[in-house]
Design a protein around this motif. Sequence first.
Motif, short mmCIF file in Angstrom:
data_model
loop_
_atom_site.label_atom_id
_atom_site.label_comp_id
_atom_site.label_asym_id
_atom_site.label_seq_id
_atom_site.Cartn_x
_atom_site.Cartn_y
_atom_site.Cartn_z
N THR A 31 32.75 55.50 38.35
CA THR A 31 34.10 54.98 37.86
C THR A 31 34.86 54.91 38.54
O THR A 31 35.33 53.20 38.25
CB THR A 31 34.27 55.51 36.25
N GLN A 32 34.84 55.68 39.43
CA GLN A 32 35.58 55.39 40.51
C GLN A 32 35.99 54.45 41.82
O GLN A 32 36.85 53.68 41.75
CB GLN A 32 36.48 57.23 40.99
N ARG A 33 34.66 54.65 41.97
CA ARG A 33 34.59 54.00 43.27
C ARG A 33 34.96 51.91 41.99
O ARG A 33 35.16 51.35 43.25
CB ARG A 33 33.23 53.51 43.30
N ALA A 34 34.46 51.50 41.09
CA ALA A 34 34.48 50.64 40.98
C ALA A 34 36.35 50.12 40.20
O ALA A 34 36.52 49.57 40.73
CB ALA A 34 33.34 50.73 38.89
N LEU A 35 36.61 51.16 40.22
CA LEU A 35 37.79 51.24 39.72
C LEU A 35 38.86 51.41 41.14
O LEU A 35 40.18 50.33 41.58
CB LEU A 35 38.72 52.31 38.68
N GLY A 36 37.91 51.27 42.02
CA GLY A 36 38.67 51.66 43.32
C GLY A 36 38.37 50.17 44.28
O GLY A 36 39.33 49.53 44.66
N LEU A 37 37.29 49.50 43.05
CA LEU A 37 37.49 47.61 44.57
C LEU A 37 38.23 47.19 42.76
O LEU A 37 38.74 46.67 44.24
CB LEU A 37 36.17 47.32 43.77
N GLY A 38 38.66 47.08 42.02
CA GLY A 38 39.56 46.62 41.28
C GLY A 38 41.28 46.80 42.09
O GLY A 38 41.82 45.85 42.33
N SER A 39 41.15 47.73 42.82
CA SER A 39 42.86 48.67 43.47
C SER A 39 42.94 47.59 44.91
O SER A 39 43.54 47.29 45.14
CB SER A 39 42.79 50.07 43.15
N ARG A 40 42.11 47.33 44.96
CA ARG A 40 41.60 47.24 46.81
C ARG A 40 41.99 45.51 46.63
O ARG A 40 42.74 44.59 47.24
CB ARG A 40 39.58 47.15 47.52
N ALA A 41 41.22 45.23 45.15
CA ALA A 41 40.84 43.43 44.96
C ALA A 41 42.31 43.32 44.78
O ALA A 41 43.11 42.10 45.36
CB ALA A 41 40.55 43.28 43.97
N GLY A 42 43.16 44.01 43.51
CA GLY A 42 44.68 43.40 43.24
C GLY A 42 45.68 43.93 44.73
O GLY A 42 46.30 43.11 44.39
N SER A 43 44.99 44.36 45.54
CA SER A 43 46.29 44.77 46.03
C SER A 43 45.88 43.76 47.86
O SER A 43 47.51 44.14 48.47
CB SER A 43 45.78 46.23 47.25
#
Length: 80
Positions: A31-43
């Motif tokens: 879950t943290q890995r998936a949310l990290g992908l979203g964070s990197r894409a948003g940034s």
Amino acid sequence: MMIVGIVALCVVLAVLAFLLPRLSRRPQNGTQRALGLGSRAGSKAPGPLGRLLSKPFSSGSRAVGRSGAAGRRTRGKLPF
């Protein structure tokens, strides 16, 4: 809608960490890995918009980590 999903995920993860501490690590990390992908894409958005778009994902990842740790810590305090 995302807030409700994160809260539900945190509750499920906390219960899983309380009942099965060792088996809760993989779902938490995934879950943290998936949310990290979203964070990197948003940034990747330019300027302040990038920070604004990545913030919900990073705070959600932090919440998931804390709920899993809290479940395992509570389980560790029990006498059995």
